[in-house]
Motif scaffolding. Sequence first.
Motif, PDB file in Angstrom:
ATOM      1  N   MET A   1      42.708  14.349 100.040  1.00 25.91           N
ATOM      2  CA  MET A   1      41.396  14.011 100.518  1.00 25.91           C
ATOM      3  C   MET A   1      41.003  12.643  99.960  1.00 25.91           C
ATOM      4  O   MET A   1      41.259  12.355  98.796  1.00 25.91           O
ATOM      5  N   ARG A   2      40.371  11.801 100.761  1.00 25.07           N
ATOM      6  CA  ARG A   2      39.863  10.511 100.308  1.00 25.07           C
ATOM      7  C   ARG A   2      38.424  10.700  99.848  1.00 25.07           C
ATOM      8  O   ARG A   2      37.615  11.297 100.559  1.00 25.07           O
ATOM      9  N   VAL A   3      38.121  10.192  98.652  1.00 21.49           N
ATOM     10  CA  VAL A   3      36.796  10.356  98.065  1.00 21.49           C
ATOM     11  C   VAL A   3      36.268   9.003  97.632  1.00 21.49           C
ATOM     12  O   VAL A   3      36.987   8.223  97.000  1.00 21.49           O
ATOM     13  N   GLY A   4      34.999   8.714  97.941  1.00 25.27           N
ATOM     14  CA  GLY A   4      34.325   7.510  97.465  1.00 25.27           C
ATOM     15  C   GLY A   4      33.246   7.903  96.481  1.00 25.27           C
ATOM     16  O   GLY A   4      32.459   8.813  96.747  1.00 25.27           O
ATOM     17  N   ILE A   5      33.217   7.242  95.336  1.00 27.81           N
ATOM     18  CA  ILE A   5      32.206   7.510  94.322  1.00 27.81           C
ATOM     19  C   ILE A   5      31.376   6.250  94.146  1.00 27.81           C
ATOM     20  O   ILE A   5      31.922   5.173  93.907  1.00 27.81           O
ATOM     21  N   VAL A   6      30.065   6.401  94.257  1.00 27.77           N
ATOM     22  CA  VAL A   6      29.157   5.267  94.120  1.00 27.77           C
ATOM     23  C   VAL A   6      28.656   5.237  92.682  1.00 27.77           C
ATOM     24  O   VAL A   6      27.966   6.142  92.236  1.00 27.77           O
ATOM     25  N   GLY A   7      29.044   4.188  91.945  1.00 28.46           N
ATOM     26  CA  GLY A   7      28.608   4.019  90.556  1.00 28.46           C
ATOM     27  C   GLY A   7      29.735   4.239  89.576  1.00 28.46           C
ATOM     28  O   GLY A   7      30.366   5.295  89.566  1.00 28.46           O
ATOM     29  N   GLY A   8      30.008   3.214  88.784  1.00 29.55           N
ATOM     30  CA  GLY A   8      31.094   3.279  87.821  1.00 29.55           C
ATOM     31  C   GLY A   8      30.622   3.570  86.413  1.00 29.55           C
ATOM     32  O   GLY A   8      31.234   3.129  85.449  1.00 29.55           O
ATOM     33  N   SER A   9      29.535   4.329  86.275  1.00 26.94           N
ATOM     34  CA  SER A   9      29.077   4.711  84.943  1.00 26.94           C
ATOM     35  C   SER A   9      29.983   5.823  84.412  1.00 26.94           C
ATOM     36  O   SER A   9      30.987   6.172  85.030  1.00 26.94           O
ATOM     37  N   ILE A  10      29.596   6.388  83.291  1.00 31.11           N
ATOM     38  CA  ILE A  10      30.436   7.422  82.681  1.00 31.11           C
ATOM     39  C   ILE A  10      30.609   8.613  83.612  1.00 31.11           C
ATOM     40  O   ILE A  10      31.708   9.163  83.734  1.00 31.11           O
TER      41      ILE A  10
ATOM     42  N   ALA B   1      35.813  10.493  88.959  1.00 33.08           N
ATOM     43  CA  ALA B   1      36.990   9.858  89.551  1.00 33.08           C
ATOM     44  C   ALA B   1      38.266  10.311  88.848  1.00 33.08           C
ATOM     45  O   ALA B   1      39.275  10.604  89.499  1.00 33.08           O
ATOM     46  N   ALA B   2      38.235  10.379  87.527  1.00 38.31           N
ATOM     47  CA  ALA B   2      39.423  10.796  86.770  1.00 38.31           C
ATOM     48  C   ALA B   2      39.811  12.231  87.108  1.00 38.31           C
ATOM     49  O   ALA B   2      40.992  12.531  87.327  1.00 38.31           O
ATOM     50  N   LEU B   3      38.826  13.122  87.169  1.00 39.44           N
ATOM     51  CA  LEU B   3      39.125  14.522  87.484  1.00 39.44           C
ATOM     52  C   LEU B   3      39.648  14.683  88.905  1.00 39.44           C
ATOM     53  O   LEU B   3      40.607  15.424  89.150  1.00 39.44           O
ATOM     54  N   LEU B   4      39.026  13.979  89.855  1.00 43.88           N
ATOM     55  CA  LEU B   4      39.484  14.070  91.245  1.00 43.88           C
ATOM     56  C   LEU B   4      40.876  13.467  91.418  1.00 43.88           C
ATOM     57  O   LEU B   4      41.707  14.004  92.152  1.00 43.88           O
ATOM     58  N   HIS B   5      41.154  12.364  90.728  1.00 47.73           N
ATOM     59  CA  HIS B   5      42.478  11.751  90.790  1.00 47.73           C
ATOM     60  C   HIS B   5      43.548  12.700  90.246  1.00 47.73           C
ATOM     61  O   HIS B   5      44.633  12.822  90.814  1.00 47.73           O
ATOM     62  N   ARG B   6      43.221  13.378  89.160  1.00 48.62           N
ATOM     63  CA  ARG B   6      44.175  14.334  88.579  1.00 48.62           C
ATOM     64  C   ARG B   6      44.429  15.515  89.511  1.00 48.62           C
ATOM     65  O   ARG B   6      45.450  16.184  89.397  1.00 48.62           O
ATOM     66  N   ALA B   7      43.470  15.766  90.401  1.00 51.33           N
ATOM     67  CA  ALA B   7      43.636  16.847  91.379  1.00 51.33           C
ATOM     68  C   ALA B   7      44.290  16.316  92.660  1.00 51.33           C
ATOM     69  O   ALA B   7      44.202  16.941  93.705  1.00 51.33           O
ATOM     70  N   ASP B   8      44.905  15.129  92.568  1.00 47.79           N
ATOM     71  CA  ASP B   8      45.653  14.506  93.667  1.00 47.79           C
ATOM     72  C   ASP B   8      44.811  14.041  94.847  1.00 47.79           C
ATOM     73  O   ASP B   8      45.267  14.031  95.979  1.00 47.79           O
ATOM     74  N   HIS B   9      43.568  13.633  94.564  1.00 44.13           N
ATOM     75  CA  HIS B   9      42.730  13.047  95.612  1.00 44.13           C
ATOM     76  C   HIS B   9      42.842  11.525  95.550  1.00 44.13           C
ATOM     77  O   HIS B   9      43.114  10.958  94.485  1.00 44.13           O
ATOM     78  N   ASP B  10      42.641  10.875  96.679  1.00 43.44           N
ATOM     79  CA  ASP B  10      42.637   9.411  96.770  1.00 43.44           C
ATOM     80  C   ASP B  10      41.211   8.944  96.497  1.00 43.44           C
ATOM     81  O   ASP B  10      40.336   9.111  97.342  1.00 43.44           O
ATOM     82  N   VAL B  11      40.958   8.393  95.306  1.00 41.03           N
ATOM     83  CA  VAL B  11      39.593   8.093  94.861  1.00 41.03           C
ATOM     84  C   VAL B  11      39.355   6.591  94.783  1.00 41.03           C
ATOM     85  O   VAL B  11      40.185   5.844  94.261  1.00 41.03           O
ATOM     86  N   THR B  12      38.196   6.158  95.288  1.00 42.95           N
ATOM     87  CA  THR B  12      37.742   4.778  95.143  1.00 42.95           C
ATOM     88  C   THR B  12      36.357   4.806  94.516  1.00 42.95           C
ATOM     89  O   THR B  12      35.481   5.543  94.974  1.00 42.95           O
TER      90      THR B  12
END
Length: 83
Positions: A1-10, A16-27
């Motif tokens: 799944m492709r996921v977009g996250i708005v905001g690079g705060s903590i 993003a880290a958790l979704l990436h570890r679950a094999d999602h395509d994160v931006t």
Amino acid sequence: MRVGIVGGSIAGCAAAALLHRADHDVTVFERSESGLVSRGAGILMVTTSWQDMTARGILDGTVPACRAGYSRFVTRAAGAGLQ
């Protein structure tokens, strides 16, 4: 799944880290036009958040940390660059 996250705060980076570890395509989209060097030297979080992120493998024991006896938040007026 492709996921977009708005905001690079903590929170954005943790998600993003958790979704990436679950094999999602994160931006992660961050609106800051410059480097974040003027934002401070560290991130302050409550102990339970630190423990949760460590337990989930987002942070590890090599991350420098110290306990703060107090916290002080300094903000800038919008667009002024002043405290």
